[in-house]
Motif scaffolding. Structure first.
Motif, PDB file in Angstrom:
ATOM      1  N   LEU A   1       0.735  10.134   9.417  1.00  0.00           N
ATOM      2  CA  LEU A   1       0.583  10.451  10.831  1.00  0.00           C
ATOM      3  C   LEU A   1      -0.071   9.262  11.528  1.00  0.00           C
ATOM      4  CD1 LEU A   1       1.026  12.739  12.884  1.00  0.00           C
ATOM      5  CD2 LEU A   1      -1.347  13.450  12.456  1.00  0.00           C
ATOM      6  N   LYS A   2       0.625   8.707  12.508  1.00  0.00           N
ATOM      7  CA  LYS A   2       0.113   7.527  13.209  1.00  0.00           C
ATOM      8  C   LYS A   2       0.477   7.613  14.684  1.00  0.00           C
ATOM      9  CE  LYS A   2      -0.046   2.471  12.822  1.00  0.00           C
ATOM     10  NZ  LYS A   2       0.462   1.296  12.085  1.00  0.00           N
ATOM     11  N   GLY A   3      -0.547   7.573  15.515  1.00  0.00           N
ATOM     12  CA  GLY A   3      -0.309   7.626  16.945  1.00  0.00           C
ATOM     13  C   GLY A   3       0.393   8.896  17.404  1.00  0.00           C
ATOM     14  N   GLY A   4       0.100  10.003  16.743  1.00  0.00           N
ATOM     15  CA  GLY A   4       0.695  11.272  17.142  1.00  0.00           C
ATOM     16  C   GLY A   4       2.087  11.517  16.607  1.00  0.00           C
ATOM     17  N   GLU A   5       2.608  10.587  15.789  1.00  0.00           N
ATOM     18  CA  GLU A   5       3.918  10.799  15.190  1.00  0.00           C
ATOM     19  C   GLU A   5       3.882  10.505  13.702  1.00  0.00           C
ATOM     20  OE1 GLU A   5       6.952   8.171  16.546  1.00  0.00           O
ATOM     21  OE2 GLU A   5       5.615   6.449  16.700  1.00  0.00           O
ATOM     22  N   THR A   6       4.831  11.084  13.003  1.00  0.00           N
ATOM     23  CA  THR A   6       4.914  10.899  11.562  1.00  0.00           C
ATOM     24  C   THR A   6       5.874   9.752  11.268  1.00  0.00           C
ATOM     25  OG1 THR A   6       4.500  13.249  11.172  1.00  0.00           O
ATOM     26  CG2 THR A   6       5.460  11.994   9.362  1.00  0.00           C
ATOM     27  N   ILE A   7       5.378   8.749  10.543  1.00  0.00           N
ATOM     28  CA  ILE A   7       6.204   7.595  10.209  1.00  0.00           C
ATOM     29  C   ILE A   7       6.204   7.381   8.703  1.00  0.00           C
ATOM     30  CG2 ILE A   7       5.761   6.465  12.417  1.00  0.00           C
ATOM     31  CD1 ILE A   7       3.815   4.612  10.902  1.00  0.00           C
ATOM     32  N   TRP A   8       7.245   6.753   8.214  1.00  0.00           N
ATOM     33  CA  TRP A   8       7.340   6.414   6.806  1.00  0.00           C
ATOM     34  C   TRP A   8       6.685   5.060   6.562  1.00  0.00           C
ATOM     35  CZ3 TRP A   8       8.294   8.288   2.134  1.00  0.00           C
ATOM     36  CH2 TRP A   8       8.535   7.384   1.097  1.00  0.00           C
ATOM     37  N   VAL A   9       5.865   4.977   5.523  1.00  0.00           N
ATOM     38  CA  VAL A   9       5.224   3.718   5.145  1.00  0.00           C
ATOM     39  C   VAL A   9       5.602   3.398   3.703  1.00  0.00           C
ATOM     40  CG1 VAL A   9       3.044   2.499   4.819  1.00  0.00           C
ATOM     41  CG2 VAL A   9       3.292   4.119   6.713  1.00  0.00           C
ATOM     42  N   ASP A  10       6.258   2.260   3.500  1.00  0.00           N
ATOM     43  CA  ASP A  10       6.638   1.843   2.150  1.00  0.00           C
ATOM     44  C   ASP A  10       5.413   1.650   1.274  1.00  0.00           C
ATOM     45  OD1 ASP A  10       9.394   1.830   2.284  1.00  0.00           O
ATOM     46  OD2 ASP A  10       9.558  -0.304   2.789  1.00  0.00           O
ATOM     47  N   GLY A  11       5.532   2.031   0.002  1.00  0.00           N
ATOM     48  CA  GLY A  11       4.523   1.695  -0.985  1.00  0.00           C
ATOM     49  C   GLY A  11       4.784   0.286  -1.503  1.00  0.00           C
ATOM     50  N   PRO A  12       3.891  -0.248  -2.332  1.00  0.00           N
ATOM     51  CA  PRO A  12       4.039  -1.620  -2.817  1.00  0.00           C
ATOM     52  C   PRO A  12       5.321  -1.848  -3.619  1.00  0.00           C
ATOM     53  CG  PRO A  12       2.326  -0.442  -4.020  1.00  0.00           C
ATOM     54  CD  PRO A  12       2.675   0.399  -2.855  1.00  0.00           C
ATOM     55  N   LEU A  13       5.745  -0.848  -4.384  1.00  0.00           N
ATOM     56  CA  LEU A  13       6.965  -1.007  -5.172  1.00  0.00           C
ATOM     57  C   LEU A  13       8.179  -1.092  -4.258  1.00  0.00           C
ATOM     58  CD1 LEU A  13       8.226  -1.195  -7.972  1.00  0.00           C
ATOM     59  CD2 LEU A  13       8.275   1.306  -8.062  1.00  0.00           C
ATOM     60  N   SER A  14       8.243  -0.252  -3.248  1.00  0.00           N
ATOM     61  CA  SER A  14       9.362  -0.288  -2.302  1.00  0.00           C
ATOM     62  C   SER A  14       9.397  -1.611  -1.545  1.00  0.00           C
ATOM     63  CB  SER A  14       9.260   0.866  -1.300  1.00  0.00           C
ATOM     64  OG  SER A  14       9.365   2.109  -1.951  1.00  0.00           O
ATOM     65  N   ARG A  15       8.224  -2.109  -1.162  1.00  0.00           N
ATOM     66  CA  ARG A  15       8.172  -3.393  -0.453  1.00  0.00           C
ATOM     67  C   ARG A  15       8.708  -4.514  -1.329  1.00  0.00           C
ATOM     68  NH1 ARG A  15       2.755  -2.703   0.679  1.00  0.00           N
ATOM     69  NH2 ARG A  15       2.361  -4.853   0.035  1.00  0.00           N
ATOM     70  N   ALA A  16       8.315  -4.508  -2.586  1.00  0.00           N
ATOM     71  CA  ALA A  16       8.785  -5.547  -3.498  1.00  0.00           C
ATOM     72  C   ALA A  16      10.295  -5.465  -3.686  1.00  0.00           C
ATOM     73  CB  ALA A  16       8.076  -5.426  -4.844  1.00  0.00           C
ATOM     74  N   VAL A  17      10.814  -4.249  -3.810  1.00  0.00           N
ATOM     75  CA  VAL A  17      12.262  -4.045  -3.978  1.00  0.00           C
ATOM     76  C   VAL A  17      13.018  -4.569  -2.764  1.00  0.00           C
ATOM     77  CG1 VAL A  17      14.060  -2.276  -4.084  1.00  0.00           C
ATOM     78  CG2 VAL A  17      12.071  -2.122  -5.589  1.00  0.00           C
ATOM     79  N   ARG A  18      12.522  -4.267  -1.581  1.00  0.00           N
ATOM     80  CA  ARG A  18      13.206  -4.706  -0.350  1.00  0.00           C
ATOM     81  C   ARG A  18      13.116  -6.215  -0.162  1.00  0.00           C
ATOM     82  NH1 ARG A  18      14.164  -0.217   3.156  1.00  0.00           N
ATOM     83  NH2 ARG A  18      12.744   1.566   2.845  1.00  0.00           N
ATOM     84  N   GLN A  19      11.973  -6.814  -0.525  1.00  0.00           N
ATOM     85  CA  GLN A  19      11.716  -8.218  -0.226  1.00  0.00           C
ATOM     86  C   GLN A  19      12.128  -9.165  -1.344  1.00  0.00           C
ATOM     87  OE1 GLN A  19       7.532  -8.413   0.755  1.00  0.00           O
ATOM     88  NE2 GLN A  19       7.698  -6.778   2.280  1.00  0.00           N
ATOM     89  N   GLY A  20      12.502  -8.628  -2.510  1.00  0.00           N
ATOM     90  CA  GLY A  20      12.835  -9.499  -3.632  1.00  0.00           C
ATOM     91  C   GLY A  20      11.611 -10.165  -4.216  1.00  0.00           C
ATOM     92  N   ALA A  21      10.502  -9.445  -4.248  1.00  0.00           N
ATOM     93  CA  ALA A  21       9.248  -9.988  -4.776  1.00  0.00           C
ATOM     94  C   ALA A  21       9.056  -9.561  -6.226  1.00  0.00           C
ATOM     95  CB  ALA A  21       8.074  -9.501  -3.928  1.00  0.00           C
ATOM     96  N   ILE A  22       8.043 -10.132  -6.860  1.00  0.00           N
ATOM     97  CA  ILE A  22       7.623  -9.675  -8.175  1.00  0.00           C
ATOM     98  C   ILE A  22       6.595  -8.573  -7.971  1.00  0.00           C
ATOM     99  CG2 ILE A  22       6.414 -10.282 -10.306  1.00  0.00           C
ATOM    100  CD1 ILE A  22       7.493 -13.114 -10.017  1.00  0.00           C
TER     101      ILE A  22
END
Length: 276
Positions: A87-108
């Motif tokens: 919940l952020k600013g009165g609305e519900t938003i999705w926040v990636d976890g570290p694993l999802s961020r790495a998958v999207r960004q091509g990180a280790i």
């Protein structure tokens, strides 16, 4: 709504930062490079404080990959890794976890001490650790395909493994395994001197003490004197603390709370270091 996301420890390394200091002992760097070229996941095995994290940092830097590190703990959930609605600013938003961020960004993505997490949490990495290279995100009803460059690295300390805390065979067999240990004395002296900012003679004395403690027969200690501990002691010495005081604070008293063991370790340290 869960708030466990606050307990996930993250660290991000950039190729723009100075190269982490690491000295290879065997073929670990060659194995990691080959695995990285194929996008294969890597399992690092070794005692606490032997350099597993530093090794990953050095390899990520060399390969020019972003490194996202997650410290495993017993309360870790799959949402801590994958993401959650907040919940952020009165609305519900999705926040990636570290694993999802790495998958999207091509990180280790480095999951440190993975056995500390619940076993049902580690199952989420299975599709990423085989030919699929995918991360199902059930809460979004979608599946993320790993971007080029993504690599999964996990670590654990075999000395702590038990029936309740061990890596499942179904998980283990998906990984290329690299076994690390405390380095040979000459390399460990170089590492301690460099990291602590002390001369090689003093570093050599600390390494002799570390090896003496590791070599104790029938030791009641749960952990050996790690390279990390030797560096901490060296850092205190570099700050002007007497050698005996530094060793007592960073090694002897840190290894045990038992008065008899602390006294015995102190006597061993005084003998090895020739300190009275």
């Amino acid at each position: 709504m869960s708030t466990n996301h606050h307990s996930v420890e993250l660290a991000v390394e950039s190729a723009a930062t100075p190269a982490p200091f690491y000295r290879s002992v065997g073929d670990e760097a060659d194995v990691f490079r080959a695995a990285a070229r194929r996008g294969l996941p890597v399992l690092l095995k070794g005692p606490t404080g032997c350099g597993k994290t530093r090794f990953v940092e050095a390899m990520a830097h060399e390969l020019g990959r972003e490194l996202i590190t997650v410290a495993g703990h017993e309360d870790m959930t799959s949402a801590d890794l994958v993401g959650r609605f907040l919940l952020k600013g009165g609305e519900t938003i999705w926040v990636d976890g570290p694993l999802s961020r790495a998958v999207r960004q091509g990180a280790i993505c480095y999951l440190d001490e993975i056995v500390e997490a619940r076993q049902d949490t580690t199952v989420v990495i299975h599709p990423l650790a085989d030919h699929r290279r995918e991360l199902p995100v059930d809460r979004l009803g979608t599946t993320l395909s790993a971007a080029p460059g993504f690599q999964l690295v996990i670590s654990y300390n075999p000395g702590y493994q038990s029936i309740l805390k061990n890596i499942k065979e179904s998980t283990r067999q998906r990984f290329v395994a690299i076994e690390l240990d405390f380095p040979p004395a000459d390399i460990e002296v170089e590492v301690v001197a460099h990291e602590a900012g002390i001369d090689r003679r003093t570093a050599g004395a600390l390494v002799r003490l570390g090896n003496a403690i590791r070599g104790l027969q029938g030791s009641p200690l749960r952990e050996a004197s790690s390279t990390r501990m030797l560096i901490l002691a060296g850092g205190l010495i570099a700050e002007g603390l007497p050698v005996r005081s530094a060793v007592q604070a960073a090694i002897v008293r840190a290894l045990s709370d038992d008065p008899d063991i602390v006294r015995a370790l102190g006597e061993l340290a005084d003998g090895v270091l020739d300190v009275t």
